[in-house]
Design a protein around this motif. Structure first.
Motif, PDB file in Angstrom:
ATOM      1  N   THR A  26     -30.118 -44.599 -67.786  1.00 47.12           N
ATOM      2  CA  THR A  26     -31.385 -44.847 -67.712  1.00 47.12           C
ATOM      3  C   THR A  26     -32.261 -43.959 -68.460  1.00 47.12           C
ATOM      4  OG1 THR A  26     -30.861 -45.240 -65.153  1.00 47.12           O
ATOM      5  CG2 THR A  26     -33.025 -45.010 -65.873  1.00 47.12           C
ATOM      6  N   VAL A  27     -32.162 -42.779 -68.583  1.00 47.66           N
ATOM      7  CA  VAL A  27     -32.981 -42.006 -69.448  1.00 47.66           C
ATOM      8  C   VAL A  27     -32.607 -41.955 -71.020  1.00 47.66           C
ATOM      9  CG1 VAL A  27     -33.345 -40.404 -67.354  1.00 47.66           C
ATOM     10  CG2 VAL A  27     -31.806 -39.708 -68.949  1.00 47.66           C
ATOM     11  N   ARG A  29     -30.259 -40.122 -72.285  1.00 50.28           N
ATOM     12  CA  ARG A  29     -29.830 -38.785 -72.780  1.00 50.28           C
ATOM     13  C   ARG A  29     -28.425 -38.379 -72.483  1.00 50.28           C
ATOM     14  NH1 ARG A  29     -35.077 -35.446 -71.193  1.00 50.28           N
ATOM     15  NH2 ARG A  29     -34.155 -33.832 -72.247  1.00 50.28           N
ATOM     16  N   ARG A  42     -35.583 -30.041 -70.620  1.00 49.20           N
ATOM     17  CA  ARG A  42     -35.444 -30.275 -69.159  1.00 49.20           C
ATOM     18  C   ARG A  42     -35.399 -31.715 -69.017  1.00 49.20           C
ATOM     19  NH1 ARG A  42     -40.132 -26.634 -66.435  1.00 49.20           N
ATOM     20  NH2 ARG A  42     -39.225 -27.552 -64.622  1.00 49.20           N
ATOM     21  N   GLY A  44     -36.295 -33.545 -65.549  1.00 58.74           N
ATOM     22  CA  GLY A  44     -37.527 -34.023 -64.864  1.00 58.74           C
ATOM     23  C   GLY A  44     -37.660 -35.140 -64.277  1.00 58.74           C
ATOM     24  N   VAL A  45     -36.244 -35.509 -63.835  1.00 58.68           N
ATOM     25  CA  VAL A  45     -36.038 -36.582 -62.833  1.00 58.68           C
ATOM     26  C   VAL A  45     -35.286 -36.111 -61.691  1.00 58.68           C
ATOM     27  CG1 VAL A  45     -35.929 -38.264 -65.104  1.00 58.68           C
ATOM     28  CG2 VAL A  45     -33.896 -37.592 -63.793  1.00 58.68           C
ATOM     29  N   ALA A  46     -35.586 -36.988 -60.640  1.00 58.70           N
ATOM     30  CA  ALA A  46     -34.685 -37.012 -59.401  1.00 58.70           C
ATOM     31  C   ALA A  46     -34.188 -38.263 -58.961  1.00 58.70           C
ATOM     32  CB  ALA A  46     -35.800 -36.236 -58.437  1.00 58.70           C
ATOM     33  N   ILE A  72     -34.702 -43.736 -59.327  1.00 53.12           N
ATOM     34  CA  ILE A  72     -34.761 -42.609 -60.148  1.00 53.12           C
ATOM     35  C   ILE A  72     -36.220 -42.207 -60.499  1.00 53.12           C
ATOM     36  CG2 ILE A  72     -33.965 -41.689 -62.657  1.00 53.12           C
ATOM     37  CD1 ILE A  72     -31.521 -43.581 -62.295  1.00 53.12           C
ATOM     38  N   THR A  74     -39.477 -39.947 -61.871  1.00 61.61           N
ATOM     39  CA  THR A  74     -40.068 -38.815 -62.849  1.00 61.61           C
ATOM     40  C   THR A  74     -41.735 -38.750 -62.658  1.00 61.61           C
ATOM     41  OG1 THR A  74     -39.894 -37.896 -64.960  1.00 61.61           O
ATOM     42  CG2 THR A  74     -40.840 -40.262 -64.675  1.00 61.61           C
TER      43      THR A  74
END
Lengths: 79, 302
Positions: A26-27, A29, A42, A44-46, A72, A74
């Motif tokens: 999703t991000v 990375r 960092r 920065g997602v939960a 997900i 942020t």
């Protein structure tokens, strides 16, 4: 393939995918086993699965199951 | 009443960036044991340009800003997070958009996980027309979040009784509204805000309703420890200029609140001496000839 709902939309992930795989996809990375980005920044997602928070330390051990609702989130501008 | 006097020997010394020769600021805002030199807390919503937001945040001098938590959208979240990090601004995640304690709890947990902070600005809204706090849900959520180890900054109504209850439940700061979010109506009930500030033993942050600089200064003069605002800056025609104005207003209001203002009085009170005036041609123009107001002297008013 496993069909889930990701951020309110239908989504499919490979069999045996875990939360860490889904977050990395999703991000966009690469994430280490502890869920931390390999680029050193960092994240920065939960993540919440079926309205329960999954701590980053458990992402790798948490499989994504058929029919689950995954959120997900942020930080965005606000408040 | 003895007014505590800050060390003013260094002049306007809150500006850590432009006043490097002087030591630490003497009048920090202490939130949950953390010292901040700026008493202006900024929201980040309302600006489409992140570049302008960054300039405005810098101009405001803020060291703490709120963010909302929303679904990840590619290319969106990273830049705000990076912006705040490179400006060394602490992040205070909020629970904006939550209508129940249950929603607020989940959002707070997500914020703690995503941003690695126990701090949360707790917002539980009653309805979308007024955006007023639902204090029943708010009190419930505060109790549960405190039990889970959160440091709760409770956005609340301007009701002193509710503020007291929040403090009793363990809120780290009480944040009464001046007026509904985004209205710019200023401080609708200054008496209540003053009452809340005078009775609280935790920091009181005036949150929401501020429209312009004088209202931010008033909040501080009423005894608030800090001001939280967003729209007043981000939706101003010139956000950077308004951010600068707010920075000065909050600082001015804080100084004024601690300086011990003069009591208001109904009659004028000359600041120049009456003795030693030059002679006029009337040799003995008695005091009786001086026109006087017809109000009772101060102190003898009903």
């Amino acid at each position: 393939m496993t069909a889930i709902t990701l951020n309110g939309r239908p989504h499919v992930v490979p069999e045996e995918a875990t939360v860490v795989d889904l977050v990395a996809e999703t991000v966009g990375r690469s994430l280490g086993p502890d869920g931390a980005p390999l680029d050193g920044g960092r994240l920065g997602v939960a993540v919440a699965v079926d309205a329960a928070v999954v701590p980053r330390s458990r992402w790798r051990r948490t499989p994504v199951a058929e029919g689950q609702a995954v959120e997900i989130i942020t930080a965005v501008q606000g408040g | 009443m003895t007014v505590p006097h800050p060390d003013l020997g260094h002049g306007p010394n809150r500006d850590r960036n432009h006043d490097p020769d002087h030591g630490p600021t003497p009048d920090p805002l202490v939130l949950d044991g953390t010292e901040l030199s700026s008493r202006l807390i900024m929201g980040t919503g309302g600006l489409s340009s992140l570049h302008t937001l960054e300039q405005a945040l810098e101009a405001s001098g803020t060291e703490l800003t709120t963010v909302a938590l929303r679904r990840y959208a590619p290319g969106q979240g990273d830049s705000l997070f990076a912006l705040l990090e490179r400006n060394d601004i602490r992040i205070l995640p909020n629970t904006a958009g939550c209508y129940t304690a249950r929603d607020a709890l989940l959002t707070a947990e997500l914020g703690r996980e995503a941003l690695e902070t126990d701090w949360v600005k707790l917002e539980v809204i009653a309805d979308e027309d007024t955006l007023l706090p639902d204090v029943v849900e708010l009190l419930d959520a505060t109790e549960q979040l405190v039990a889970r180890g959160f440091t709760v900054f409770a956005y609340t109504s301007d009701d002193p009784a509710v503020a007291r209850r929040l403090e009793d439940l363990g809120a780290a700061a009480v944040m009464p509204l001046g007026a509904p979010i985004g209205t710019g109506l200023g401080i609708l009930n200054p008496h209540n805000i003053e009452l809340i500030a005078s009775r609280a033993s935790v920091p009181v942050v005036l949150d929401a309703g501020i429209g312009t600089a004088s209202e931010a200064a008033l909040a501080m003069e009423l005894g608030c420890d800090a001001v939280l605002l967003a729209s007043a800056v981000t939706r101003a025609q010139d956000p950077v200029a308004m951010a600068t104005a707010m920075r000065h207003a909050v600082a001015a209001g804080r100084l004024a609140a601690r300086a011990g203002r003069i009591p208001a009085r109904r009659h004028a009170h000359a600041s120049s001496p009456m003795a030693g005036r030059i002679d006029t041609d009337a040799p003995d123009a008695g005091a009786a000839d001086v026109p006087r107001g017809d109000w009772a002297p101060v102190g003898e008013r009903p």
